[in-house]
Design an enzyme around this catalytic site. Structure first.
Site, PDB file in Angstrom:
ATOM      1  N   HIS A  22       0.821  -1.224   0.000  1.00  0.00           N
ATOM      2  CA  HIS A  22       0.000   0.000   0.000  1.00  0.00           C
ATOM      3  C   HIS A  22       0.851   1.269   0.000  1.00  0.00           C
ATOM      4  O   HIS A  22       0.628   2.178  -0.785  1.00  0.00           O
ATOM      5  CB  HIS A  22      -0.882   0.033   1.258  1.00  0.00           C
ATOM      6  CG  HIS A  22      -1.787  -1.152   1.426  1.00  0.00           C
ATOM      7  ND1 HIS A  22      -2.974  -1.312   0.741  1.00  0.00           N
ATOM      8  CD2 HIS A  22      -1.683  -2.229   2.237  1.00  0.00           C
ATOM      9  CE1 HIS A  22      -3.558  -2.434   1.117  1.00  0.00           C
ATOM     10  NE2 HIS A  22      -2.804  -3.008   2.019  1.00  0.00           N
TER      11      HIS A  22
HETATM   12  O1  RIB Z   1      -4.590   0.075   5.218  1.00  0.00           O
HETATM   13  C1  RIB Z   1      -3.228  -0.048   4.905  1.00  0.00           C
HETATM   14  C2  RIB Z   1      -2.441   0.983   5.639  1.00  0.00           C
HETATM   15  O2  RIB Z   1      -2.553   0.783   7.041  1.00  0.00           O
HETATM   16  C3  RIB Z   1      -0.941   0.907   5.327  1.00  0.00           C
HETATM   17  O3  RIB Z   1      -0.389   2.189   5.444  1.00  0.00           O
HETATM   18  C4  RIB Z   1      -0.426   0.034   6.423  1.00  0.00           C
HETATM   19  O4  RIB Z   1       0.962   0.277   6.704  1.00  0.00           O
HETATM   20  C5  RIB Z   1      -1.265   0.473   7.571  1.00  0.00           C
HETATM   21  O5  RIB Z   1      -0.685   1.670   8.097  1.00  0.00           O
END
Ligand code: RIB
Ligand code: CA
Length: 311
Positions: free
Chosen positions: A238
């Protein structure tokens, strides 16, 4: 070509660690500072984790500690995904004789924005530090070129059926950032779930052989195994999305929208409400919502960056 100067606020966790490892090797990017926020795991882990990754990269970035809890609500974590240490149990050394920064993250962000014109803020954790910085220093609104976040989702959610973790963990902070007026790029689950690495692609990165490449693969291995069991094609990295968008926007497709955060109620708490497909549009449409990614180009860019580590 002038480099894009960025400040990275993160909650090192596995994909934040992967993002830092890649960002450090993006020639078009200059990281001026890093701050840690409570998120995936408590600040007591996210702060040293950011320093451990900087040490692994042999990078001298200043790392600042920020908020240890959300603005209003009780802290939640994602330790079940990232491990209780936030690094999937991968043990990394802290720097030896390291000069610890004493400024809180929000003060350091502001100082950096005064020093560096057109500073871009990349936030890959809950937006608590960013919200505090914008509230304490309203001048920051004009100083920042834009804020690029990993957070939210036009459709779906991963902490609830309609809220993504970073937003859900501190919805009041997120809402204040979306309402600040600073132009934003939102890399929500809509695009980040398409930014995945398959088992074979992660093995190819590990096979590059450097300590950094092996660590990149190792921290993402448990999240990979978890999503493969759920039938996913690979592990979504992500947090790479806002960093890559900052310097390689052509990898993405995006649309302009108004986006605001639900901070009341129960079913939809933490939902990022976007007017993309609504007849009734918000007055402010200051958010570029990333929706698609050239995954082949994403994998190539990550592989090229990680291939630059030689230790
Ligand atoms: O939903 C994914 C996010 O939440 C990413 O940034 C992961 O590292 C958590 O922080
Ligand atoms: Ca994160």
């Amino acid at each position: 070509m002038a480099k894009t100067r960025v400040w990275i606020d993160c909650d090192v966790g596995a994909d934040d660690a992967a993002m830092l490892l890649v960002a450090h090797k993006l020639e078009a990017m200059e990281i001026v500072g890093i701050s840690a926020v409570a998120g995936n795991v408590p600040l007591a882990a996210t702060y040293p984790n950011a320093r451990k990754i900087c040490h692994l990269m042999q990078a001298e970035y200043p790392v600042y500690a920020g908020a240890a809890r959300p603005l209003v609500r009780k802290q939640i974590t994602a330790a079940h995904i990232h491990g209780s240490d936030g690094l999937s149990g991968v043990e990394l050394p802290l720097p030896g004789r390291e000069k610890l920064e004493t400024l809180p993250a929000w003060d350091a962000m502001y100082q950096a924005a005064l020093t560096h014109d057109n500073l871009e803020l990349i936030a890959t954790g809950p937006l608590t530090n960013v919200a505090i910085a914008l509230a304490k220093y309203p001048a920051l609104i004009q100083k920042l070129r834009r804020i690029l976040i990993m957070g939210g989702a036009v459709v779906g959610g991963n902490r609830t059926s309609c809220a993504e973790f970073n937003i859900y963990a501190d919805p009041e902070a997120a809402e204040s950032v979306f309402r600040s007026g600073v132009p934003m790029v939102m890399c929500g689950l809509d695009v980040t779930q398409k930014a995945y690495l398959t088992k074979a692609e992660l093995e190819s990165i590990a096979a590059l052989g450097s300590a950094q490449a092996k660590t990149f693969a190792a921290v993402l291995q448990p999240p990979l195994e978890r999503v493969l069991q759920d039938g996913w094609p690979g592990v979504p990295v992500h947090d790479l999305c806002p960093a890559l968008y900052a310097v390689y926007p052509a990898l993405f497709t995006a649309r302009q929208a108004g986006v605001f955060v639900e901070t009341e109620g129960s079913v939809a708490l933490g939902k990022t409400v976007a007017d993309l497909d609504s007849d009734k549009k918000f007055a402010d449409r200051h958010v570029t919502v990333a929706l698609g990614i050239d995954r082949k180009g994403f994998v190539e860019t990550v592989g090229k960056a990680m291939g630059k580590y030689r230790t």
